[in-house]
Design a protein around this motif. Structure first.
Motif, short mmCIF file in Angstrom:
data_model
loop_
_atom_site.label_atom_id
_atom_site.label_comp_id
_atom_site.label_asym_id
_atom_site.label_seq_id
_atom_site.Cartn_x
_atom_site.Cartn_y
_atom_site.Cartn_z
N TYR A 110 15.70 31.75 38.40
CA TYR A 110 15.32 33.14 38.12
C TYR A 110 14.80 33.23 36.69
CZ TYR A 110 17.86 34.09 42.37
OH TYR A 110 18.27 34.08 43.66
N GLU A 160 19.80 29.60 36.71
CA GLU A 160 20.43 29.75 38.03
C GLU A 160 21.10 31.12 38.08
OE1 GLU A 160 23.31 26.52 38.43
OE2 GLU A 160 22.30 25.96 40.28
N ALA A 161 21.17 31.69 39.28
CA ALA A 161 21.79 33.01 39.43
C ALA A 161 23.25 32.98 39.00
CB ALA A 161 21.67 33.48 40.87
N ARG A 162 23.92 31.83 39.21
CA ARG A 162 25.36 31.81 38.94
C ARG A 162 25.69 31.55 37.47
NH1 ARG A 162 27.35 26.17 41.72
NH2 ARG A 162 25.56 24.90 41.16
N LEU A 170 26.73 32.38 34.02
CA LEU A 170 27.38 33.56 33.43
C LEU A 170 26.70 33.91 32.11
CD1 LEU A 170 31.05 32.41 34.10
CD2 LEU A 170 29.86 34.30 35.26
N GLN A 224 27.30 48.68 25.08
CA GLN A 224 28.65 48.80 25.65
C GLN A 224 29.38 47.46 25.63
OE1 GLN A 224 28.16 50.57 29.57
NE2 GLN A 224 28.84 52.50 28.65
N ALA A 225 30.65 47.50 25.24
CA ALA A 225 31.44 46.26 25.21
C ALA A 225 31.68 45.78 26.63
CB ALA A 225 32.76 46.52 24.51
N VAL A 226 31.35 44.52 26.89
CA VAL A 226 31.64 43.92 28.20
C VAL A 226 32.17 42.51 27.99
CG1 VAL A 226 29.78 45.25 29.30
CG2 VAL A 226 29.36 42.89 28.62
N LYS A 227 32.90 42.03 29.01
CA LYS A 227 33.39 40.66 28.96
C LYS A 227 32.31 39.77 29.58
CE LYS A 227 38.16 42.14 28.79
NZ LYS A 227 39.50 42.20 29.36
N CYS A 254 32.08 36.80 30.33
CA CYS A 254 32.45 35.79 31.33
C CYS A 254 32.47 36.40 32.71
CB CYS A 254 33.82 35.18 31.01
SG CYS A 254 35.20 36.23 31.51
N THR A 255 32.29 37.72 32.81
CA THR A 255 32.38 38.38 34.11
C THR A 255 31.09 39.17 34.40
OG1 THR A 255 34.76 38.40 33.79
CG2 THR A 255 33.96 39.70 35.61
N VAL A 256 30.00 38.67 33.85
CA VAL A 256 28.68 39.23 34.11
C VAL A 256 27.75 38.03 34.30
CG1 VAL A 256 26.78 40.58 33.13
CG2 VAL A 256 29.14 41.19 32.56
N PHE A 257 26.95 38.05 35.35
CA PHE A 257 25.94 36.99 35.49
C PHE A 257 24.77 37.29 34.56
CE2 PHE A 257 27.98 36.83 39.79
CZ PHE A 257 28.48 35.54 39.68
N VAL A 279 21.70 36.92 35.07
CA VAL A 279 20.60 37.64 35.75
C VAL A 279 20.81 39.15 35.73
CG1 VAL A 279 19.67 35.92 37.35
CG2 VAL A 279 21.70 37.21 38.00
N GLN A 280 22.09 39.56 35.67
CA GLN A 280 22.35 41.01 35.62
C GLN A 280 21.94 41.60 34.27
OE1 GLN A 280 26.69 40.40 36.87
NE2 GLN A 280 26.21 42.41 37.73
#
Lengths: 290, 157
Positions: free
Chosen positions: B3, B19-21, B23, B56-59, B61-64, B66-67
């Motif tokens: 991607y 790759e989509a996966r 992180l 915005q604060a995000v973790k 390790c829990t977002v791909f 690609v997102q």
């Protein structure tokens, strides 16, 4: 940790998302906030071949005032719910409960629809939405279907949503006058998941007698349940501390011998916590109903 | 399947085939060599990987990754300007808001997000605001002092 490989799809409409779900039936998962799904994928407990990202779909998030109800888009985050002036004014229990979920970072990603569709037995939103008597709207290529929240939860991690349905809206109807609501949970200190949580919505009649009650329990058993025995004891009575205590002591009746038993708490302890949290939630809801 | 994503990180646009996966945290660390963002628990519990996505604060390790296509990402490397610490970094330095330092990038990014939402938090608001970022040295007292000092500095952008 690395998930299994998958194909990433980002539809721009709900109808397209639903079409993709039917096309890849059984092999696809919807991705919203991803904070339940991605950890499961890392553990390879979930290995979808297709991920359909609905977080950017237009019209799937946001909070609307429909006068007789508010409509919350399924992809609305906990952070948006917690900070919404409309929700704080009309359904403060929702904002309070959203603010108790996990932490600031998780609340920026996690969504109300994701929580309901994933149906984690320790989720907070399923109990609150159940106590509020919400109506859920789901969409497929063939049209929309409205589901009463009372019919949503089937079993552990299992809802009545059909494989190609996309949950789009959580509609919360206005509460009657003199209604109070509260959510109390005993949380796991690391994850902040509910070991046991109880949401109570209580309506008082003009004569000081309880005329309506919806009590929902989460964390205790495999799925969130209404504590109907408790509700029946409350209705028709003045809510004195002793009535509330007696009603709360029956809050685990519907769970019966299916209390969760794990490293976080034994089934005996959860049964005890159910009565304690129910007493606290009902007491606060009743105080707010005046 | 590969991607093509474009992510703006610390003001610089990066385009890559991934790759989509993959992180987001691995995109930052392994593709862009921005190793300031740490991987702690890799289970969205510890917050060491906290970055800002569109403010915005995000973790991460829990977002791909690609997102995050098209998003604006800020990591700890993006805070200092013209060789000068960001006020939150300065406050962590001044108050010694760290022990081993492993959680510090995540703690600082969490604090930046917290103070943007609530510029003058009470101690209890600070403690609940940072509860998604864990310090295994348990150095919370100085961390809380650092957050208070940053809030009081009058220098927050």
């Amino acid at each position: 940790m690395v998930t299994s490989d998958f194909e990433y799809l980002a539809p721009s409409t709900v109808a397209e998302a639903s079409r993709l779900l039917s096309k890849y039936r059984g092999e696809a998962k919807l991705l919203a906030g991803g904070h339940s799904l991605i950890p499961l994928m890392k553990l390879r407990l979930a290995e979808p071949k297709y991920l359909i990202d609905i977080s950017q779909v237009k019209g799937l998030s946001g909070i609307k005032d429909e006068r007789s109800a508010i409509a919350i888009g399924a992809a609305t985050t906990y952070a948006e719910i917690e900070s919404s002036a409309l929700i704080r004014r009309r359904f403060p229990i929702l904002a309070e409960a959203a603010g108790q979920i996990a932490d600031l970072q998780v609340r920026n990603r996690g969504t109300i629809g994701g929580s309901l569709a994933h149906a984690d037995p320790a989720g907070d939103m399923p109990a609150v939405v159940l106590a509020l008597g919400a109506e859920l709207v789901a969409l497929t290529a063939r049209g929309t279907r409205t589901i009463s929240v009372d019919r949503l939860n089937v079993d552990l991690l299992t809802t009545s949503l059909r494989p190609s349905e996309v949950l789009t809206t959580i509609r919360i109807p206005n509460l009657p006058a003199r209604t109070g609501a509260a959510y109390k949970k005993f949380e796991n200190k690391a994850s902040h998941y509910a070991v046991v949580g109880v949401a109570a919505v209580v309506t008082m009649g003009a004569g000081g007698v309880c005329t309506g009650a919806r009590i929902a329990v989460t964390g205790a058993g495999p799925k969130p349940v209404r504590a109907k025995r408790t509700e029946r004891i409350l209705i028709g009575k003045e809510l004195t501390p002793s009535v509330i205590r007696r009603a709360a002591s029956r809050a685990g009746a519907e769970i019966g011998d299916r209390f969760n038993d794990d490293i976080h708490a034994s089934s005996e302890y959860r049964a005890h916590l159910t009565a304690v949290m129910a007493e606290r939630a009902i007491t606060e809801a009743a105080a707010r109903a005046k | 399947m590969s991607y093509l994503v474009t992510v703006r990180v610390n003001g610089v646009e990066h385009t890559a085939h991934i790759e989509a996966r993959l992180l987001l945290v691995n995109f930052l660390r392994d593709v862009l060599d921005l190793t300031g963002t740490h991987v702690g628990c890799d289970t969205s519990s510890c917050g060491a990987c906290t970055v800002l996505v569109n403010g915005q604060a995000v973790k991460s390790c829990t977002v791909f990754a690609v997102q995050a296509n098209g998003a604006d990402v800020t990591t700890v490397e993006g805070l200092a300007k013209d060789g000068k610490f960001h006020p939150v970094q300065q406050a962590f330095w001044d108050e010694h808001g760290l022990q081993c330092g492993f959680c510090t990038p995540g703690m600082i990014m969490t604090t930046v997000a917290l103070l943007k939402k609530n510029p003058s938090p009470t101690e209890s608001e600070i403690r609940s605001g940072i509860r998604g970022t864990l310090c295994r040295c348990t150095g919370y007292n100085n961390i809380v002092k650092a957050v208070q000092a940053a809030a009081a500095s009058g220098r927050m952008p």
